[in-house]
Structure formats: C-alpha cells, structure tokens
Design a protein around this motif. Structure first.
Motif, PDB file in Angstrom:
ATOM      1  N   ALA A   1       0.825  -1.205   0.000  1.00  0.00           N
ATOM      2  CA  ALA A   1       0.000   0.000   0.000  1.00  0.00           C
ATOM      3  C   ALA A   1       0.858   1.254   0.000  1.00  0.00           C
ATOM      4  N   VAL A   2       0.476   2.200  -0.850  1.00  0.00           N
ATOM      5  CA  VAL A   2       1.115   3.513  -0.915  1.00  0.00           C
ATOM      6  C   VAL A   2       0.083   4.556  -0.510  1.00  0.00           C
ATOM      7  N   ALA A   3       0.413   5.367   0.495  1.00  0.00           N
ATOM      8  CA  ALA A   3      -0.470   6.430   0.970  1.00  0.00           C
ATOM      9  C   ALA A   3       0.001   7.761   0.413  1.00  0.00           C
TER      10      ALA A   3
ATOM     11  N   GLY B   1      -0.242   0.645   8.155  1.00  0.00           N
ATOM     12  CA  GLY B   1      -0.053  -0.368   7.119  1.00  0.00           C
ATOM     13  C   GLY B   1       0.537   0.116   5.825  1.00  0.00           C
ATOM     14  N   ALA B   2       0.891   1.396   5.719  1.00  0.00           N
ATOM     15  CA  ALA B   2       1.473   1.905   4.476  1.00  0.00           C
ATOM     16  C   ALA B   2       2.905   1.427   4.319  1.00  0.00           C
ATOM     17  N   ALA B   3       3.211   0.847   3.167  1.00  0.00           N
ATOM     18  CA  ALA B   3       4.587   0.491   2.857  1.00  0.00           C
ATOM     19  C   ALA B   3       5.381   1.727   2.468  1.00  0.00           C
ATOM     20  N   GLU B   4       4.710   2.689   1.799  1.00  0.00           N
ATOM     21  CA  GLU B   4       5.333   3.940   1.377  1.00  0.00           C
ATOM     22  C   GLU B   4       4.339   5.073   1.608  1.00  0.00           C
ATOM     23  N   VAL B   5       4.874   6.254   1.945  1.00  0.00           N
ATOM     24  CA  VAL B   5       4.068   7.468   2.065  1.00  0.00           C
ATOM     25  C   VAL B   5       4.632   8.493   1.100  1.00  0.00           C
ATOM     26  N   VAL B   6       3.803   8.954   0.162  1.00  0.00           N
ATOM     27  CA  VAL B   6       4.206   9.969  -0.813  1.00  0.00           C
ATOM     28  C   VAL B   6       3.567  11.280  -0.377  1.00  0.00           C
TER      29      VAL B   6
ATOM     30  N   THR C   1       7.103   4.894  -8.762  1.00  0.00           N
ATOM     31  CA  THR C   1       8.342   4.650  -8.023  1.00  0.00           C
ATOM     32  C   THR C   1       8.036   4.055  -6.653  1.00  0.00           C
ATOM     33  N   ALA C   2       7.056   4.635  -5.957  1.00  0.00           N
ATOM     34  CA  ALA C   2       6.668   4.117  -4.647  1.00  0.00           C
ATOM     35  C   ALA C   2       6.089   2.721  -4.742  1.00  0.00           C
ATOM     36  N   LEU C   3       5.517   2.392  -5.889  1.00  0.00           N
ATOM     37  CA  LEU C   3       4.938   1.069  -6.101  1.00  0.00           C
ATOM     38  C   LEU C   3       5.970   0.058  -6.587  1.00  0.00           C
TER      39      LEU C   3
END
Length: 334
Positions: free
Chosen positions: A178-180, A195-200, A213-215
């Motif tokens: 998950a990307v937030a 639960g966010a793997a990445e935060v943009v 990129t975050a994905l």
C-alpha cells in the motif's frame, strides 16, 4: 407514544458551517414497524454529515434536521415485527438509512433494525462508534467491487482520515503493498503504523511517476481516491493495465473527468457504503471479515479525538480541518 418526554439532540435550522449546529430538546417517539429505539453512547463523525449540514449531500436536509448515521448504544425498545434483538443488547448502528428519517446524534434515537450490528467484543463506546463505517467502506471497495489479493499494489489518496487509515489496515491484513498519498509528511509515521509500505507527501499532487516509483516501478492494481476532480487523470496513468480507480469522496470539490483515450485500460467508478449496508447478504460477508480481522488484532478502530455532545460545533470544525490526525472524531453522548 411517550408524550412530552424529550432528549437532547443535534439539530440545525439552516444549512451552513459548523456554527449552524445546536443541541436542542426533541420529543422521543416509539419505534415503528422494523425499527428499534436505542440509548446512544457515542456517535462517529463522518464527511457525509458535513455535506448533509451544508446541503450538498446526496439528499437535501428537511429543516429543521437532525444529524448522524453511525453510533454505538443499547437497545431500549423494539417496534412491531422486529426479531433477533432484545432490550439491553449492546449494538452498533451503521450508515444504512436517511439522516432525515433516522438521525443518531442524540441521547436516544430510533433506527431501522436492519442498521444494527452486534457490538464487537472488547471495544469501548468510542471504539464501537468508530469501527464500522470505515471498515465496511474499505471492504466494499477492496473485496466486493474489486478483489485485492496478496501481493497486489494499492494507492490510497488523502490517506490521513478514517477511510484511509482503515484501507491501510486492510491492505496489511491482506498482504497488499500500500502507498499512501498526503499533502505533507506530518502523519507519515502513523500511516506507516497503520499499514502503508510507502508514504508519498508533497504540497502538490504526486505525479504518476512518483506513484509508480513508490509502487516499485509497477502500476497500481487499485486506487482508492477520496478526492475526485482532475487529479483522477494522473491516478489512471499510475495504474497497471486492468487496474481500477474507485472514487469514494469529493474532497477536491471539482468535477471528476472520464480520462480520454491514450491511457492503459483502467476501470473507473464511484462507490458509496450503502452498496454494502443496503444489501443484507453483502453486509453479512463484510461483517464476518471485520469481526475476523478484529479478533486477529489486524483491524482496529482508530479514534482521533473525542468531543462531548455540547461541543458538536467544535467537533465539526475539527472534522473539516485539513491538518487533523488520521482516524475518526467521535461525539460522546452519554
């Protein structure tokens, strides 16, 4: 009827900002066919109530109007033909009815029996009032409309709210990357904890390249978008072929376009929680998922701040604040 007995309830006599809200004495009525009367302990606050108060919701308020569609309470009385419930049952009310007909931000409320779910074990009043709407909404988008699977890639926009936090919990529960996306990084740690793997984060909308990129360089299988508006085009570009963008909110306040040719084949649709709460068989599956997640410790209500009933206007002002923390504000009734 109960005659002149009254309870305190949230009311508004004109549409507008939080300042139009009042706490007034209103007459109590007995439940009719298919209805129950409950003592309300706490009510969850949702953006739908902001729009209802403003007069911009799916239905117009019938003034003077009550407010609210989600709460936790105790059953007091049953209307004719109601089975399966008894006085004294601890219950949650889910958004399954018109706020004109069944507002719940009051000391007592009459609601349809079909809007009741048993209160999950281990939750206090505020947690029980905050748990269902976000998780039912997210289940509807990720397991009913779309079907996220382990290893899929999810983008959650405007993630620092109750729906966003619930979506990140569900993503982790399902094994989804998950990307937030958020305007700034002040809540990044809380979103990663959810639960966010990445935060943009950024002042402007992140481009589809930033999202890819975050994905991990791949497109999203599903985007849950709370904003709508022109930004949907870049979300479509961030999707993998065959992906989906589900628009469940309108925070941008702008029309949402249907992207033109030149994009990968992507499914774009809107969603409302009543697609779950209005269908008994669908609701049964959703509730089973939520109960299992709660029992496993993977899902939990995220209560942001609690306000007393007399401070309902302040609660609504906070609900609309752009920089509030992830989670749901709750109104404590009694």
């Amino acid at each position: 009827m109960t005659g002149t007995r009254t309870v305190r309830a949230v009311r508004f006599h004109e549409t507008g900002g939080p300042e139009v809200l009042r706490v007034e004495d209103v007459a109590v009525r007995e439940p009719g066919p298919g209805e129950v009367r409950i003592r309300v302990h706490a009510a969850g606050l949702n953006r739908s109530e902001v729009n209802f108060r403003r007069g911009t919701y799916l239905e117009a308020p019938r003034l003077p109007a009550g407010l609210g569609s989600e709460c936790a309470g105790t059953v007091l009385a049953l209307g004719p033909d109601v089975t399966g419930w008894s006085a004294g049952d601890e219950v949650c009310v889910i958004p399954a009815s018109s706020q004109n007909a069944h507002p719940v931000q009051a000391e007592e409320a009459v609601v349809p029996a079909r809007a009741l779910l048993p209160r999950p074990a281990g939750l206090d009043d505020t947690g029980a009032a905050a748990v269902w709407m976000p998780l039912l909404t997210v289940w509807g988008m990720t397991r009913h409309v779309a079907r996220l699977r382990e290893g899929d890639r999810l983008v959650v926009t405007a993630a620092a709210n109750s729906i966003g936090a619930a979506a990140l919990q569900v993503a982790r529960y399902l094994g989804v990357h998950a990307v937030a996306t958020v305007p700034d990084d002040r809540h990044a740690a809380a979103l990663r904890a959810s639960g966010a793997a990445e935060v943009v984060a950024g002042d402007g909308d992140p481009g589809d390249g930033d999202l890819r990129t975050a994905l991990g360089g791949d497109g999203a299988d599903l985007v849950l978008d709370a904003e709508g508006g022109p930004g949907v085009e870049r979300l479509v570009r961030a999707c993998a072929p065959g992906g989906a963008v589900i628009v469940h909110g309108g925070l941008s306040g702008e029309p949402t376009p249907l992207p033109a040719a030149g994009y990968a084949p992507v499914w774009l649709r809107r969603f409302h929680v009543r697609e779950v709460t209005g269908e008994p068989a669908v609701l049964t599956r959703a509730a089973a998922f939520v109960h299992a997640g709660l029992a496993a410790g993977a899902l939990a209500p995220l209560v942001d701040r609690v306000f007393d009933l007399d401070r309902v206007a302040a609660a609504h002002a906070y609900l609309e604040a752009p920089d509030r923390a992830p989670g749901k504000p709750v109104l404590r009734i009694r």
